[in-house]
Enzyme design. Structure first.
Site, PDB file in Angstrom:
ATOM      1  CG  HIS A  33     -11.431  -6.911   6.615  1.00 46.48           C
ATOM      2  ND1 HIS A  33     -10.787  -7.766   7.312  1.00 46.48           N
ATOM      3  CD2 HIS A  33     -11.165  -7.314   5.162  1.00 46.48           C
ATOM      4  CE1 HIS A  33      -9.921  -8.275   6.754  1.00 46.48           C
ATOM      5  NE2 HIS A  33      -9.973  -7.897   5.374  1.00 46.48           N
TER       6      HIS A  33
ATOM      7  CD  GLU B  92      -1.805  -2.523   1.325  1.00 52.93           C
ATOM      8  OE1 GLU B  92      -0.655  -2.764   1.828  1.00 52.93           O
ATOM      9  OE2 GLU B  92      -2.552  -3.255   1.103  1.00 52.93           O
TER      10      GLU B  92
HETATM   11  C1  LIG Z   1      -2.626  -4.400   4.346  1.00 53.45           C
HETATM   12  C2  LIG Z   1      -3.495  -5.361   3.736  1.00 53.45           C
HETATM   13  N1  LIG Z   1      -3.624  -5.078   2.229  1.00 53.45           N
HETATM   14  C3  LIG Z   1      -4.369  -5.948   1.594  1.00 53.45           C
HETATM   15  C4  LIG Z   1      -5.029  -7.041   2.226  1.00 53.45           C
HETATM   16  C5  LIG Z   1      -6.203  -7.810   1.503  1.00 53.45           C
HETATM   17  N2  LIG Z   1      -5.639  -9.174   1.589  1.00 53.45           N
HETATM   18  C6  LIG Z   1      -6.127 -10.314   2.288  1.00 53.45           C
HETATM   19  S1  LIG Z   1      -5.314 -11.519   1.937  1.00 53.45           S
HETATM   20  C7  LIG Z   1      -4.703 -11.184   0.529  1.00 53.45           C
HETATM   21  C8  LIG Z   1      -3.721 -11.921  -0.226  1.00 53.45           C
HETATM   22  C9  LIG Z   1      -2.655 -12.262   0.516  1.00 53.45           C
HETATM   23  O1  LIG Z   1      -1.825 -13.375  -0.249  1.00 53.45           O
HETATM   24  P1  LIG Z   1      -0.612 -14.034   0.474  1.00 53.45           P
HETATM   25  O2  LIG Z   1       0.210 -13.511   1.321  1.00 53.45           O
HETATM   26  O3  LIG Z   1      -0.218 -14.821  -0.735  1.00 53.45           O
HETATM   27  O4  LIG Z   1      -1.364 -15.106   1.351  1.00 53.45           O
HETATM   28  P2  LIG Z   1      -2.551 -16.293   1.230  1.00 53.45           P
HETATM   29  O5  LIG Z   1      -3.938 -15.717   1.081  1.00 53.45           O
HETATM   30  O6  LIG Z   1      -2.142 -16.860  -0.122  1.00 53.45           O
HETATM   31  O7  LIG Z   1      -2.484 -17.319   2.320  1.00 53.45           O
HETATM   32  C10 LIG Z   1      -4.951  -9.572   0.314  1.00 53.45           C
HETATM   33  C11 LIG Z   1      -4.723  -8.784  -0.575  1.00 53.45           C
HETATM   34  C12 LIG Z   1      -5.030  -6.916   3.694  1.00 53.45           C
HETATM   35  N3  LIG Z   1      -5.765  -7.721   4.512  1.00 53.45           N
HETATM   36  N4  LIG Z   1      -4.179  -6.205   4.551  1.00 53.45           N
END
Ligand SMILES: Cc1ncc(C[n+]2csc(CCOP(=O)(O)OP(=O)(O)O)c2C)c(N)n1
Ligand SMILES: [Mg+2]
Lengths: 338, 355
Positions: A129, A60
Site C-alpha cells: 500500500h 482491476e
Molecule cells: C488487487 C486489490 N484490489 C483492491 C484491494 C483493496 N481492498 C482490500 S480489501 C478489499 C475488499 C475485499 O473484500 P472481500 O474479498 O469480501 O474480503 P473481506 O474484507 O470482506 O474479508 C479491497 C477492495 C486490494 N487489496 N487488492
C-alpha cells in the site's frame, strides 16, 4: 476561488469535467455508492447518477480493459485504481492495449482514458500500500504520466488529462491528500488551507501537460522532484540553508526538458529525488538526460536520492522514506563535490 | 460530440442491499458436537475474539499503525475448518488473517508483535498485519493483494498432489475477492488437474463499503464453480458445527482425488473493514441483529451451559485463560524492540544485489 484539499481539488476536476461532457464516466472499486476510500468521488454518484459514477467489482484487469473499450467508442472514462499497488493485474491491459491502440490502428482508434491511482508511502501501508510505480509507466511508449504536488495543479492537470486524447496515468501521492507533507513525520500535520496552492478556482481551467514549474529559485544546485518530494525538497533547502533551485516536474511524460536544462545549466549541480526505488527508477532517466544535455555545465556528478532497493517496509517506514535529512546530507555532499 | 448519457439504463446498481440466499439444507441437518468438541471450539473462537479486541484497542492507542483488519464475527469459519482438517493441510488467506494464524496454532505473541512492527513478529516487523507466514504451522500467508492467494493456494494443491502427501490446500478468500479474474483461472486449473484444494469463500456480505449485490452478478458463491464442474455448497458460517460438517465433506472430496470443492461460508464481520471505516454502508441495526441472533461464540456457549451443564465458573476460567494469553501477547508486542536497522536490507534476495 475556494480553499481545497488535494482530495477536494481532484473531486472538483471530475465534477467540472462531468458537467461539461456527458462522455466522461467515473468508476472503480467503492467509487460510486461509497464515494471512494479516499473520498475523491464523494457525491458524484448523487449528482450525475449511477450510469456515470458507479462501483466496479474487485477486478482491476476488467476495470481497465472495459474502460479501454469505452474510450475506443468515444467515452472518456476517468477510472480509479484504489491504490497503485493494486494495478498489477491491470498492467497487461495498460501496456498491451491502452498504450498501443493508437499505434496499432494507425490512428484510427484512440484511448482517451485517465487512470487515477494513489501512490507513495508515509501511511504505514507497508509493501502493498505504499509503492510508487511511475517508472513502470514512463517506460512504456504510448502513455502519459502525471504526478501533482498540490491542489491547484491536481485539479488543472486532471482536467487536462481527461480532455487529453491519449491514455494518462494520474498518480496521486496519498500522503499529500490532506496536507503538504514535507517528510518531517515527527512534526504536527499541516493543513492545505494554510498553503497558497490550495486556492483553487471552482470552475474549469487546465494546467498544461509537459510544463514543469520552479517552486524555489536558487543558484547553488537544482533539485528535480515531483509529488510529495517537492515538499521534502523545500524542507531540506530550508533546513540546510543551501540555495537550491527546486523544479516540480508535474508531468514525467511528456517531460519539460527545457526547464531542466535551463536550471541545471545555471546551477551546475543536480540532485534527482524520488520516493520510488533507485534501480531503473525515473531518476535514472533524469540523470541521463542531465548528463546528455548539461555535461559541460556540471561541476559535480548528478546525485540520486531515492527509496532503497527494497520492498516498502512495515516497521522502519521512516528509514526507507527519503526525507529531508537524507536529502540534506546529499545537498551538503554535492556542494563539496567537484 | 456529446452523446446523451444513459440516465435511465444504468449499469444496474441495485437499490437495497439484498440478503444472500439462506444456507442450503445440507447444513440444516447438523451433526452435534461432543462436549469436548464444543469446549475446544469455544476456547479457540474466544481466543480469536479476544485477540482481535485487543488488537483493536492497541490500534486505538497508536501502538499499531497502518492497516489492520479484524476477524470478529467470522471465528466459526476458520475454527470449523481447522476441526475438519488434518495435520499437514495448508492454509492460505488474504489480509484478514489474524484468526487463521491463531487457528493454525501460531503464537499470539508473534502475531501481535508483527502488528506492532517489532522484531519478534512473524515477519520480523517487515510484513505487518497483512503479511505473516509460518512454515512450521503450514500457514502460507497473509496476502495484501485481493485474490492473489487463490492461485497460490491452487499451486499448493498441485504440490500436494505431486508429492503424494495426501494433504489438502485450504484456500480462503472473500466475496469481493471472488470477482478477480485469476480466481476463475485457478478454478479451471484446479478442476482440470483434479487438485486437492478446498476453496473457502468467506461471504461476509461486504467488500469494504460495497455490498455483495452491488458488485456480483451471481451472489450464490457456491455456484461460482459450476461451469468448471466444481461442486459447491452454501454453509451457515456462523455455526461452527455446520462449518466442520461441510468442511469434512469438502476435504474428503479433495483428499480422495476428486478435485476441488467450493464452500461458501455465509458469515458476517462485526467491525469495519479496517480500522478507519466510517461504516455508512450498513445500518447499526443489521450489525446488532447478527450479533444478537447469530453470534458464533454465543451459540456454543449456550450449548455448553444447556446441553453440557458447564457452569459459569468454568466458562469464566476459560475466559481468564484466554485473556491471559492475549494480555501476555500485548505486553510482549508493546515492549519488544523494533527491528534492527540492518533488517531493512535483508530477505530481499538470498545474496544481496550489487548496489
Ligand atoms: C488487487 C486489490 N484490489 C483492491 C484491494 C483493496 N481492498 C482490500 S480489501 C478489499 C475488499 C475485499 O473484500 P472481500 O474479498 O469480501 O474480503 P473481506 O474484507 O470482506 O474479508 C479491497 C477492495 C486490494 N487489496 N487488492
Ligand atoms: Mg467480504
Amino acid at each position: 476561488m475556494a480553499k481545497m484539499t488535494m482530495i477536494e481539488a481532484i473531486r472538483s476536476a471530475m465534477d467540472v469535467s462531468m458537467g461539461r461532457d456527458d462522455n466522461v464516466v467515473v468508476f472503480g472499486e467503492d467509487v460510486g455508492f461509497f464515494g471512494g476510500v479516499f473520498r475523491c468521488t464523494h457525491g458524484l454518484q448523487q449528482k450525475y447518477g449511477v450510469s456515470r459514477c458507479f462501483d466496479a467489482p474487485i477486478s482491476e484487469a476488467g476495470i481497465v480493459g472495459t474502460a479501454i473499450g469505452m474510450a475506443a467508442y468515444g467515452l472518456r472514462p476517468c477510472i480509479e485504481i484504489q491504490f497503485a499497488d493494486y494495478m498489477y493485474p491491470a498492467y497487461d491491459q495498460i501496456v498491451s492495449e491502452a498504450a498501443r491502440l493508437r499505434y496499432r490502428s494507425a490512428g484510427d482508434f484512440t484511448c482517451p482514458l485517465v487512470i487515477r491511482m494513489p501512490t507513495g508511502g508515509g501511511i504505514f501501508g507497508g509493501q502493498t500500500h505504499s509503492q510508487s510505480p511511475e517508472a513502470l509507466f514512463t517506460h512504456v511508449s504510448g502513455l502519459k504520466t502525471i504526478v501533482p504536488s498540490n491542489p491547484y495543479d491536481a485539479k488543472g492537470l486532471l482536467i487536462a488529462a481527461i480532455e487529453d486524447p491519449d491514455p494518462v496515468i494520474f498518480l496521486e501521492p496519498k500522503r499529500l491528500y490532506n496536507g503538504p507533507f514535507d517528510g518531517h513525520h515527527d512534526r504536527p500535520v499541516t493543513a492545505w488551507s494554510k498553503h497558497e496552492l490550495s486556492e483553487v478556482p471552482e470552475g474549469h481551467y487546465t494546467v498544461p501537460l509537459g510544463k514543469a514549474v520552479t517552486r524555489r529559485e536558487g543558484g547553488a544546485v537544482t533539485i528535480l522532484a515531483y509529488g510529495t518530494m517537492v515538499h521534502v525538497a523545500l524542507a531540506a533547502a530550508e533546513d540546510t540553508g543551501i540555495d537550491a533551485e527546486i523544479i516540480d516536474l508535474r508531468t514525467l511524460v511528456p517531460l519539460d526538458l527545457e526547464a531542466i536544462v535551463t536550471s541545471v545549466s545555471k546551477t551546475g549541480r543536480c540532485i534527482v529525488l524520488h520516493e520510488a526505488t533507485l534501480t531503473s527508477g525515473f531518476g535514472g532517466e533524469l540523470a541521463a538526460l542531465v548528463q546528455e544535455h548539461c555535461f559541460y555545465h556540471l561541476e559535480a556528478p548528478v546525485m540520486r536520492v531515492t527509496g532503497w532497493d527494497t520492498p516498502y517496509p512495515h516497521a522502519q517506514e521512516w528509514d526507507y522514506f527519503p526525507g529531508p535529512a537524507r536529502l540534506g546530507q546529499a545537498l551538503r555532499d554535492i556542494m563539496e563535490a567537484r | 460530440m456529446a452523446v446523451a448519457a444513459r440516465k435511465s439504463k444504468a449499469p444496474a446498481q441495485p437499490k437495497a442491499a439484498a440478503r444472500p440466499a439462506k444456507a442450503t439444507p445440507a447444513s440444516s441437518n447438523i451433526a452435534t458436537f461432543t462436549r469436548e468438541e464444543d469446549l475446544h471450539a469455544y476456547r479457540e473462537m474466544l481466543l480469536i475474539r479476544r485477540f482481535e479486541e485487543k488488537a483493536g484497542q492497541m490500534y486505538g492507542m497508536g501502538l499499531i499503525g497502518g492497516f489492520c483488519h479484524l476477524y470478529i464475527g467470522q471465528e466459526a469459519v476458520v475454527i470449523g475448518m481447522q476441526m475438519a482438517s488434518k495435520d499437514g493441510d495448508q492454509v492460505i488467506t488474504g489480509y484478514r488473517d489474524h484468526g487463521h494464524m491463531l487457528a493454525c496454532g501460531m503464537e499470539s505473541r508473534g502475531v501481535m508483535a508483527e502488528l506492532t512492527g517489532r522484531r519478534g513478529g512473524y515477519s520480523r516487523g517487515k510484513g505487518g498485519s497483512m503479511h505473516m507466514f509460518s512454515r512450521e504451522k503450514n500457514f502460507y500467508g497473509g496476502h495484501g493483494i485481493v485474490g492473489a492467494q487463490v492461485s497460490l493456494g491452487t499451486g499448493l494443491a498441485f504440490a500436494d498432489w505431486y508429492r503424494g502427501d495426501n494433504t489438502v490446500s485450504m484456500t480462503y478468500f472473500g466475496d469481493g475477492a471472488a470477482n478477480q479474474g485469476q480466481v476463475y483461472e485457478s478454478f479451471n486449473m484446479a478442476k482440470l488437474w483434479k487438485l486437492p484444494v478446498v476453496f473457502v469463500i468467506e461471504n461476509n456480505r461486504y467488500a469494504m463499503g460495497t455490498a455483495v449485490n452491488r458488485a456480483s452478478a451471481q451472489t450464490d458463491f457456491s455456484k461460482r464453480g459450476v461451469s468448471f464442474g466444481i461442486p459447491g455448497e452454501q454453509v451457515d458460517g456462523m455455526d461452527v458445527r455446520a462449518v466442520r460438517e461441510a468442511g469434512l465433506r469438502a476435504i474428503e472430496h479433495a483428499r480422495s482425488g476428486k478435485g476441488p470443492y467450493i464452500l461458501e461460508m455465509q458469515t458476517y464481520r462485526y467491525r469495519g473493514h479496517s480500522m478507519s471505516d466510517p461504516a455508512k454502508y450498513r445500518s447499526k441495526d443489521e450489525v446488532q441483529r447478527m450479533r444478537e441472533e447469530h453470534d458464533p461464540i454465543e451459540q456454543v456457549r449456550a450449548r455448553l451451559v444447556r446441553d453440557f451443564k458447564i457452569g459459569e465458573d468454568d466458562l469464566k476460567a476459560i475466559d481468564a485463560k484466554v485473556r491471559e494469553i492475549v494480555n501476555d501477547a500485548a505486553e510482549f508486542a508493546t515492549h519488544d524492540p523494533e527491528p534492527d536497522p540492518s533488517e531493512l536490507f535483508t530477505d530481499i534476495l538470498l545474496e544481496p544485489a550489487q548496489g
